[in-house]
Design a protein around this motif. Sequence first.
Motif, PDB file in Angstrom:
ATOM      1  N   PHE A  29      11.056  13.591 -20.794  1.00  0.00           N
ATOM      2  CA  PHE A  29      10.762  13.000 -19.484  1.00  0.00           C
ATOM      3  C   PHE A  29      10.999  14.015 -18.364  1.00  0.00           C
ATOM      4  CE2 PHE A  29      10.613   9.001 -21.717  1.00  0.00           C
ATOM      5  CZ  PHE A  29       9.783   8.210 -20.945  1.00  0.00           C
ATOM      6  N   GLY A  33       8.122  15.230 -15.743  1.00  0.00           N
ATOM      7  CA  GLY A  33       8.348  15.193 -14.297  1.00  0.00           C
ATOM      8  C   GLY A  33       8.081  16.537 -13.633  1.00  0.00           C
ATOM      9  N   TRP A  43       5.519  10.198 -10.752  1.00  0.00           N
ATOM     10  CA  TRP A  43       5.478   9.181 -11.809  1.00  0.00           C
ATOM     11  C   TRP A  43       4.464   8.081 -11.526  1.00  0.00           C
ATOM     12  CZ3 TRP A  43       7.257  10.359 -16.324  1.00  0.00           C
ATOM     13  CH2 TRP A  43       8.245  11.335 -16.441  1.00  0.00           C
ATOM     14  N   VAL A  46       0.936   8.534 -13.184  1.00  0.00           N
ATOM     15  CA  VAL A  46       0.750   8.499 -14.634  1.00  0.00           C
ATOM     16  C   VAL A  46      -0.103   7.291 -15.025  1.00  0.00           C
ATOM     17  CG1 VAL A  46       1.904   8.324 -16.876  1.00  0.00           C
ATOM     18  CG2 VAL A  46       2.915   9.711 -15.053  1.00  0.00           C
ATOM     19  N   TRP A  66      12.010   4.968 -20.503  1.00  0.00           N
ATOM     20  CA  TRP A  66      10.780   4.372 -19.957  1.00  0.00           C
ATOM     21  C   TRP A  66      11.114   3.398 -18.832  1.00  0.00           C
ATOM     22  CZ3 TRP A  66       5.698   5.224 -20.451  1.00  0.00           C
ATOM     23  CH2 TRP A  66       4.798   4.212 -20.115  1.00  0.00           C
ATOM     24  N   HIS A  69      12.202   5.171 -15.632  1.00  0.00           N
ATOM     25  CA  HIS A  69      11.121   5.791 -14.856  1.00  0.00           C
ATOM     26  C   HIS A  69      10.082   4.787 -14.366  1.00  0.00           C
ATOM     27  CE1 HIS A  69      12.867   9.427 -16.521  1.00  0.00           C
ATOM     28  NE2 HIS A  69      12.284  10.041 -15.519  1.00  0.00           N
ATOM     29  N   PHE A  70       9.957   3.671 -15.059  1.00  0.00           N
ATOM     30  CA  PHE A  70       8.968   2.652 -14.698  1.00  0.00           C
ATOM     31  C   PHE A  70       9.653   1.279 -14.696  1.00  0.00           C
ATOM     32  CE2 PHE A  70       6.705   6.019 -17.104  1.00  0.00           C
ATOM     33  CZ  PHE A  70       5.913   6.515 -16.080  1.00  0.00           C
ATOM     34  N   ARG A  76       3.680  -0.580 -14.775  1.00  0.00           N
ATOM     35  CA  ARG A  76       3.851   0.507 -15.750  1.00  0.00           C
ATOM     36  C   ARG A  76       2.494   1.010 -16.239  1.00  0.00           C
ATOM     37  NH1 ARG A  76       8.563  -2.764 -18.823  1.00  0.00           N
ATOM     38  NH2 ARG A  76      10.247  -2.113 -17.428  1.00  0.00           N
TER      39      ARG A  76
END
Length: 102
Positions: A29, A33, A43, A46, A66, A69-70, A76
């Motif tokens: 990750f 990034g 992010w 994506v 996951w 980050h989301f 997502r």
Amino acid sequence: MLASSVVAPFTVGTRELPSAVSDQVHNVFERVGLLLGAANGGWDDVLRMTFFVAGPDSRDAVDQEWITHFPDPDARPARHTQVATLPKGMEVQCEFLAYLAD
């Protein structure tokens, strides 16, 4: 569009491969990034991530990162995770696709 090839779990700036699954996932990750940032993206850009994992422990570690980050389940990107035969010692790799709007 930004499409990656395989993003490996090496520690950034080295070819060091941590033994802990969570550290490898964190490295993947972190590398994604950095790639997004180098393309002036983030992010939110994506569209899809594909993860190749060695087994269930690796998948659980990906799930944790996951969500970090989301965090919004309604925002997502698409995701696919598959169990794969990876190089010795690797627990995870990924590929991603992003759309970088002006």
